[in-house]
Design an enzyme around this catalytic site. Structure first.
Site, PDB file in Angstrom:
ATOM      1  N   GLY A  11      34.949  57.129  34.912  1.00  0.00           N
ATOM      2  CA  GLY A  11      35.419  58.155  34.900  1.00  0.00           C
ATOM      3  C   GLY A  11      37.019  58.092  34.298  1.00  0.00           C
ATOM      4  N   ASN A  13      36.941  59.252  31.111  1.00  0.00           N
ATOM      5  CA  ASN A  13      37.055  60.708  30.615  1.00  0.00           C
ATOM      6  C   ASN A  13      37.573  61.524  31.479  1.00  0.00           C
ATOM      7  OD1 ASN A  13      35.640  60.980  27.612  1.00  0.00           O
ATOM      8  ND2 ASN A  13      34.311  59.707  28.732  1.00  0.00           N
ATOM      9  N   LEU A  92      20.614  68.342  34.910  1.00  0.00           N
ATOM     10  CA  LEU A  92      20.919  69.561  35.551  1.00  0.00           C
ATOM     11  C   LEU A  92      20.005  70.638  35.840  1.00  0.00           C
ATOM     12  CD1 LEU A  92      24.266  70.477  33.900  1.00  0.00           C
ATOM     13  CD2 LEU A  92      24.186  69.298  36.118  1.00  0.00           C
ATOM     14  N   ASN A 106      29.710  68.967  27.795  1.00  0.00           N
ATOM     15  CA  ASN A 106      29.543  67.441  27.911  1.00  0.00           C
ATOM     16  C   ASN A 106      30.013  66.777  26.661  1.00  0.00           C
ATOM     17  OD1 ASN A 106      27.954  65.283  29.097  1.00  0.00           O
ATOM     18  ND2 ASN A 106      26.472  65.487  27.128  1.00  0.00           N
ATOM     19  N   HIS A 108      29.474  63.294  24.609  1.00  0.00           N
ATOM     20  CA  HIS A 108      28.474  62.331  24.299  1.00  0.00           C
ATOM     21  C   HIS A 108      28.989  61.331  23.184  1.00  0.00           C
ATOM     22  CE1 HIS A 108      24.205  60.617  23.833  1.00  0.00           C
ATOM     23  NE2 HIS A 108      24.550  60.567  22.445  1.00  0.00           N
ATOM     24  N   GLU A 178      36.745  59.808  22.368  1.00  0.00           N
ATOM     25  CA  GLU A 178      36.244  60.643  23.464  1.00  0.00           C
ATOM     26  C   GLU A 178      37.641  61.134  24.175  1.00  0.00           C
ATOM     27  OE1 GLU A 178      33.163  59.162  25.834  1.00  0.00           O
ATOM     28  OE2 GLU A 178      32.474  57.851  24.452  1.00  0.00           O
TER      29      GLU A 178
HETATM   30  C1  GRF Z   1      30.936  56.957  28.318  1.00  0.00           C
HETATM   31  O1  GRF Z   1      30.088  56.309  27.489  1.00  0.00           O
HETATM   32  C2  GRF Z   1      30.878  58.468  27.873  1.00  0.00           C
HETATM   33  O2  GRF Z   1      30.707  58.760  26.341  1.00  0.00           O
HETATM   34  C3  GRF Z   1      29.673  58.984  28.468  1.00  0.00           C
HETATM   35  O3  GRF Z   1      29.706  58.504  29.594  1.00  0.00           O
HETATM   36  C4  GRF Z   1      30.295  57.259  29.555  1.00  0.00           C
HETATM   37  C5  GRF Z   1      31.108  56.827  30.726  1.00  0.00           C
HETATM   38  O4  GRF Z   1      32.380  57.357  30.593  1.00  0.00           O
HETATM   39  N1  GRF Z   1      29.561  60.437  28.480  1.00  0.00           N
HETATM   40  P1  GRF Z   1      33.524  57.442  31.826  1.00  0.00           P
HETATM   41  O5  GRF Z   1      34.304  56.172  31.578  1.00  0.00           O
HETATM   42  O6  GRF Z   1      32.864  57.258  33.255  1.00  0.00           O
HETATM   43  O7  GRF Z   1      34.357  58.611  31.418  1.00  0.00           O
END
Ligand code: GRF
Length: 206
Positions: A11, A13, A92, A106, A108, A178
């Site tokens: 988490g 992000n 989904l 999303n 990526h 990201e």
């Molecule tokens: C990251 O590599 C992101 O690019 C992908 O999920 C992974 C985990 O991200 N979408 P997070 O630390 O759980 O947000």
């Protein structure tokens, strides 16, 4: 804008979005965090931020469709208008995509359409980048459609691949980007500045 965030892992992000909202830079609020993994640390991050966080156990459902219907129920209860997939590692259902068409984004960890698609997620993405010898990778935020990592692209940013990179060092460099790109895309969405035109997204910068 009421935001719902789907996670499966640490988490970071999600944390980036929480922090950006706390800085008052996003005209939205996270109403709900849903995880398909009980041990997702992102659930803890949400709780610490006072956000309702639910682990939805897929074993309680007989099919992907029913599982997704549960997700829709919970998101609907919170009147979610934007669904953010932040490290969410399940596909989904058609019904879910239809219900939230044009309102699911999303993140990526590559420059789509390179290094993406079925089975290409997380560390595998960076391993493929290193194995391919490319000098530039990056991160992509896109709207989600029926395909895997195929929806209209919102934002991208390049990241240099260094000769001595490992998966870990590259992942760390991409993750930093990201954490800037996803909140930026959410900010633009909340300010109604993302116009989907077929396979493309036009951004109203004024
Ligand atoms: C990251 O590599 C992101 O690019 C992908 O999920 C992974 C985990 O991200 N979408 P997070 O630390 O759980 O947000």
């Amino acid at each position: 804008v009421n935001i719902g965030v789907l996670i499966s892992g640490s988490g970071t992000n999600l944390q980036a979005i929480i922090d950006e909202i706390d800085r008052g830079r996003i005209k939205g609020r996270i109403k709900l965090v849903l995880s398909n993994r009980k041990d997702a640390y992102g659930l803890e991050r949400a709780r610490k931020a006072g956000i309702e966080a639910l682990y939805i156990d897929k074993r309680a459902f007989n099919s992907e469709e029913e599982y997704n219907r549960k997700l829709i129920d919970e998101l609907t209860k919170k009147e979610v208008e934007l669904v953010v997939l932040a490290g969410y590692l399940k596909i989904l259902s058609e019904e879910f995509i239809e219900r939230y068409r044009g309102r699911i984004i999303n993140i990526h960890p590559s420059l789509i359409p390179s290094f993406c698609g079925k089975g290409c997620y997380g560390d595998k993405v960076h391993q493929m980048v290193l194995d391919s010898g490319v000098k530039i990778t990056g991160a992509t935020v896109h709207f989600v459609d029926e395909g895997t990592d195929t929806g209209p692209i919102v934002l991208q940013r390049a990241v240099e691949v260094k000769d001595d990179d490992t998966v870990e060092s590259l992942k760390e460099r991409v993750l930093k980007v990201e954490h800037e790109l996803l909140p930026e895309a959410i900010r633009l969405f909340c300010e109604n500045r993302l116009i989907i035109e077929g396979k493309k997204v036009r951004i109203k910068w004024e």
